[in-house]
Design an enzyme around this catalytic site. Structure first.
Site, mmCIF file in Angstrom:
data_model
loop_
_atom_site.group_PDB
_atom_site.id
_atom_site.type_symbol
_atom_site.label_atom_id
_atom_site.label_comp_id
_atom_site.label_asym_id
_atom_site.label_seq_id
_atom_site.Cartn_x
_atom_site.Cartn_y
_atom_site.Cartn_z
ATOM 1 N N GLY A 9 0.954 -1.740 -0.246
ATOM 2 C CA GLY A 9 0.226 0.258 -0.114
ATOM 3 C C GLY A 9 0.628 1.109 0.357
ATOM 4 O O GLY A 9 0.691 2.267 0.456
ATOM 5 N N GLY A 12 -0.711 4.928 -1.175
ATOM 6 C CA GLY A 12 -1.714 6.125 -0.538
ATOM 7 C C GLY A 12 -1.404 6.816 0.406
ATOM 8 O O GLY A 12 -0.542 7.219 0.126
ATOM 9 N N GLN A 13 -1.700 8.330 0.997
ATOM 10 C CA GLN A 13 -2.002 8.636 1.557
ATOM 11 C C GLN A 13 -0.085 8.926 2.865
ATOM 12 O O GLN A 13 0.682 9.932 2.619
ATOM 13 C CB GLN A 13 -2.402 8.976 2.697
ATOM 14 C CG GLN A 13 -2.352 10.605 3.168
ATOM 15 C CD GLN A 13 -3.115 10.652 4.251
ATOM 16 O OE1 GLN A 13 -4.418 10.215 5.074
ATOM 17 N NE2 GLN A 13 -3.511 12.339 4.695
ATOM 18 N N ASP A 35 1.987 -1.916 -4.354
ATOM 19 C CA ASP A 35 0.786 -1.104 -4.556
ATOM 20 C C ASP A 35 -0.238 -2.519 -5.571
ATOM 21 O O ASP A 35 0.179 -2.696 -5.667
ATOM 22 C CB ASP A 35 0.290 -0.081 -4.229
ATOM 23 C CG ASP A 35 -0.552 0.868 -3.606
ATOM 24 O OD1 ASP A 35 -1.914 -0.182 -4.444
ATOM 25 O OD2 ASP A 35 -0.303 1.707 -2.810
ATOM 26 N N ILE A 36 -1.179 -1.977 -5.274
ATOM 27 C CA ILE A 36 -2.160 -2.345 -6.496
ATOM 28 C C ILE A 36 -2.396 -1.894 -7.405
ATOM 29 O O ILE A 36 -2.986 -2.107 -8.678
ATOM 30 C CB ILE A 36 -3.490 -2.946 -6.163
ATOM 31 C CG1 ILE A 36 -4.456 -1.869 -5.457
ATOM 32 C CG2 ILE A 36 -3.425 -4.279 -5.114
ATOM 33 C CD1 ILE A 36 -5.904 -1.987 -5.433
ATOM 34 N N ARG A 37 -2.021 0.016 -8.014
ATOM 35 C CA ARG A 37 -1.608 0.327 -8.760
ATOM 36 C C ARG A 37 -0.606 1.532 -8.482
ATOM 37 O O ARG A 37 0.011 1.082 -7.332
ATOM 38 C CB ARG A 37 -2.575 1.474 -8.735
ATOM 39 C CG ARG A 37 -2.754 2.218 -7.250
ATOM 40 C CD ARG A 37 -4.604 3.006 -6.864
ATOM 41 N NE ARG A 37 -3.943 3.747 -5.914
ATOM 42 C CZ ARG A 37 -3.361 4.565 -5.273
ATOM 43 N NH1 ARG A 37 -2.776 5.277 -6.491
ATOM 44 N NH2 ARG A 37 -3.563 4.850 -4.052
ATOM 45 N N ASP A 53 -0.582 -7.448 -4.616
ATOM 46 C CA ASP A 53 -2.034 -7.266 -3.999
ATOM 47 C C ASP A 53 -1.919 -7.731 -2.713
ATOM 48 O O ASP A 53 -1.584 -9.169 -2.371
ATOM 49 C CB ASP A 53 -3.388 -8.100 -4.810
ATOM 50 C CG ASP A 53 -4.408 -8.563 -4.376
ATOM 51 O OD1 ASP A 53 -4.699 -8.085 -2.816
ATOM 52 O OD2 ASP A 53 -5.449 -9.385 -4.505
ATOM 53 N N TYR A 143 -14.895 0.152 10.061
ATOM 54 C CA TYR A 143 -13.042 -0.146 9.793
ATOM 55 C C TYR A 143 -12.815 -0.332 10.977
ATOM 56 O O TYR A 143 -11.914 -0.529 11.001
ATOM 57 C CB TYR A 143 -13.225 1.771 9.239
ATOM 58 C CG TYR A 143 -12.251 1.491 9.349
ATOM 59 C CD1 TYR A 143 -10.756 1.650 8.465
ATOM 60 C CD2 TYR A 143 -11.706 3.516 10.736
ATOM 61 C CE1 TYR A 143 -9.181 2.055 8.781
ATOM 62 C CE2 TYR A 143 -10.209 3.117 10.381
ATOM 63 C CZ TYR A 143 -9.165 2.970 9.862
ATOM 64 O OH TYR A 143 -7.942 3.325 9.313
HETATM 65 C C1 AKB Z 1 -10.222 8.015 8.658
HETATM 66 O O1 AKB Z 1 -10.702 8.681 9.346
HETATM 67 O O2 AKB Z 1 -10.436 6.271 8.467
HETATM 68 C C2 AKB Z 1 -9.189 7.998 9.209
HETATM 69 C C3 AKB Z 1 -9.165 7.290 10.651
HETATM 70 C C4 AKB Z 1 -8.788 8.220 11.729
HETATM 71 O O3 AKB Z 1 -8.370 5.990 10.784
HETATM 72 N N1 AKB Z 1 -8.196 8.541 8.979
#
Ligand code: AKB
Length: 315
Positions: A9, A12-13, A35-37, A53, A143
């Site tokens: 990854g 990403g950011q 990364d996948i891209r 992946d 998440y």
């Molecule tokens: C999100 O907003 O999902 C993330 C985090 C706080 O883990 N930046």
């Protein structure tokens, strides 16, 4: 001899900045971005890159063997807002990728793992202010549930199989090099871009929604600092609380206004308000400070200054 590191990854950011700092530190050829891209020109041209992946165990194992990888930083994940839209895809990506690296650790194919957790592990029943390291969690987002489960598995693999896995609970991260994607705290990056482009921003959170945040340079320092720490000093093998600053949309807008006096903010909260309402306002990180000397360098004022200075320089 330099160690060799794989970043999953990497585009990403966090991955983009982490890769560049690790390449500076350990030598470009020793830090394999994947990364996948494909990522930014800078990232792609500064060292080795593999299209990979993070849910494919066999493919990761091949790269680990090929480059004789010792450490993996797993930065691939689906963040909070996108995960609410695609719960099963989020669960699959966030958990399968973690099991892949934990199992490589268990099989002794790698020595050390970094895996990011988040303030999203906390929920509406957690204390809101100075949320302690150990407390009620009960996350209510897809998440957050994946991150809390991930923490349990990290601790389990460490205790049961001796896997050297290390983790921090990132707050919202503010950076100017790469945009975040799919998070609830993304507004704190978007606001700077909009302030410079249009002198106005329509925020998807309410004016007074205070959340824990951190400037990317601090996040990278924390990540590498924890990875370099003496394993015996690390008393938390789930994930460490980290604190840098907390602010609300109206507070960051006021900070931007000191540089761009005509800047205006409006509010139009959407489904992300509900996610933000379930998270802490501020975090107690005394355990990280005690165990491995964590200390942030950036507050809201210095973050605003750095963001505007660097973004202006990009245009
Ligand atoms: C999100 O907003 O999902 C993330 C985090 C706080 O883990 N930046």
């Amino acid at each position: 001899m330099q160690k060799s590191i794989l970043i999953l990854g990497a585009c990403g950011q966090i991955g983009t900045e982490l890769t560049m700092v690790l390449r500076d530190k350990y030598g470009a050829d020793n830090v394999i971005a994947s990364d996948i891209r494909e990522g930014s020109v800078n990232l792609m041209q500064s060292g080795p890159f593999e299209l990979l992946d993070a849910t494919d165990y066999g493919a990761i194992e091949d790269v680990v063997m090929h480059y004789e990888i010792e450490e993996i930083y797993l930065m691939a994940a689906m963040l909070s807002a996108t995960a609410e839209k695609f719960p099963m895809r989020a669960w699959n990506l966030n958990m399968t990728s973690l099991f892949n690296v934990l199992n490589l650790g268990k099989e002794r194919k790698i020595d050390k793992i970094f895996w990011p957790s988040s303030i999203a592990v906390f929920g509406p029943n957690s204390p809101k202010v100075d949320t302690p390291q150990h407390t009620i969690m009960e996350p209510t987002t897809v998440y957050g549930i994946s991150k809390q489960s991930g923490e349990r598995w990290c601790e389990y693999y460490h205790k049961k199989y001796g896997v050297d896995v290390r983790s921090v609970r990132y707050p919202g991260l503010i950076s100017w090099k790469t945009l975040p994607g799919g998070g609830t705290t993304d507004y704190a990056v978007e606001i700077f871009h909009q302030a410079l482009e249009e002198e106005k921003y329509n925020c998807f959170l309410n004016a007074d929604t205070k959340l824990p945040m951190m400037f990317m340079d601090d996040a990278i320092r924390a990540t590498i600092g924890l990875m370099q720490s003496d394993p015996n000093a690390i008393t938390v093998r789930s994930s460490y609380n980290l604190r840098a600053m907390s602010f609300s949309p109206e507070e960051i807008a006021a900070s931007i206004k000191t540089h761009i006096p005509d800047f205006k903010i409006s509010y139009d909260p959407d489904f992300r308000q509900h996610i933000a309402d379930s998270w802490p306002n501020s975090i107690d990180d005394s355990q990280a400070r005690k165990d491995w000397g964590w200390k942030p360098e950036f507050d809201l004022e210095s973050t605003t200054r750095e963001m505007l200075r660097n973004l202006r320089g990009q245009n």
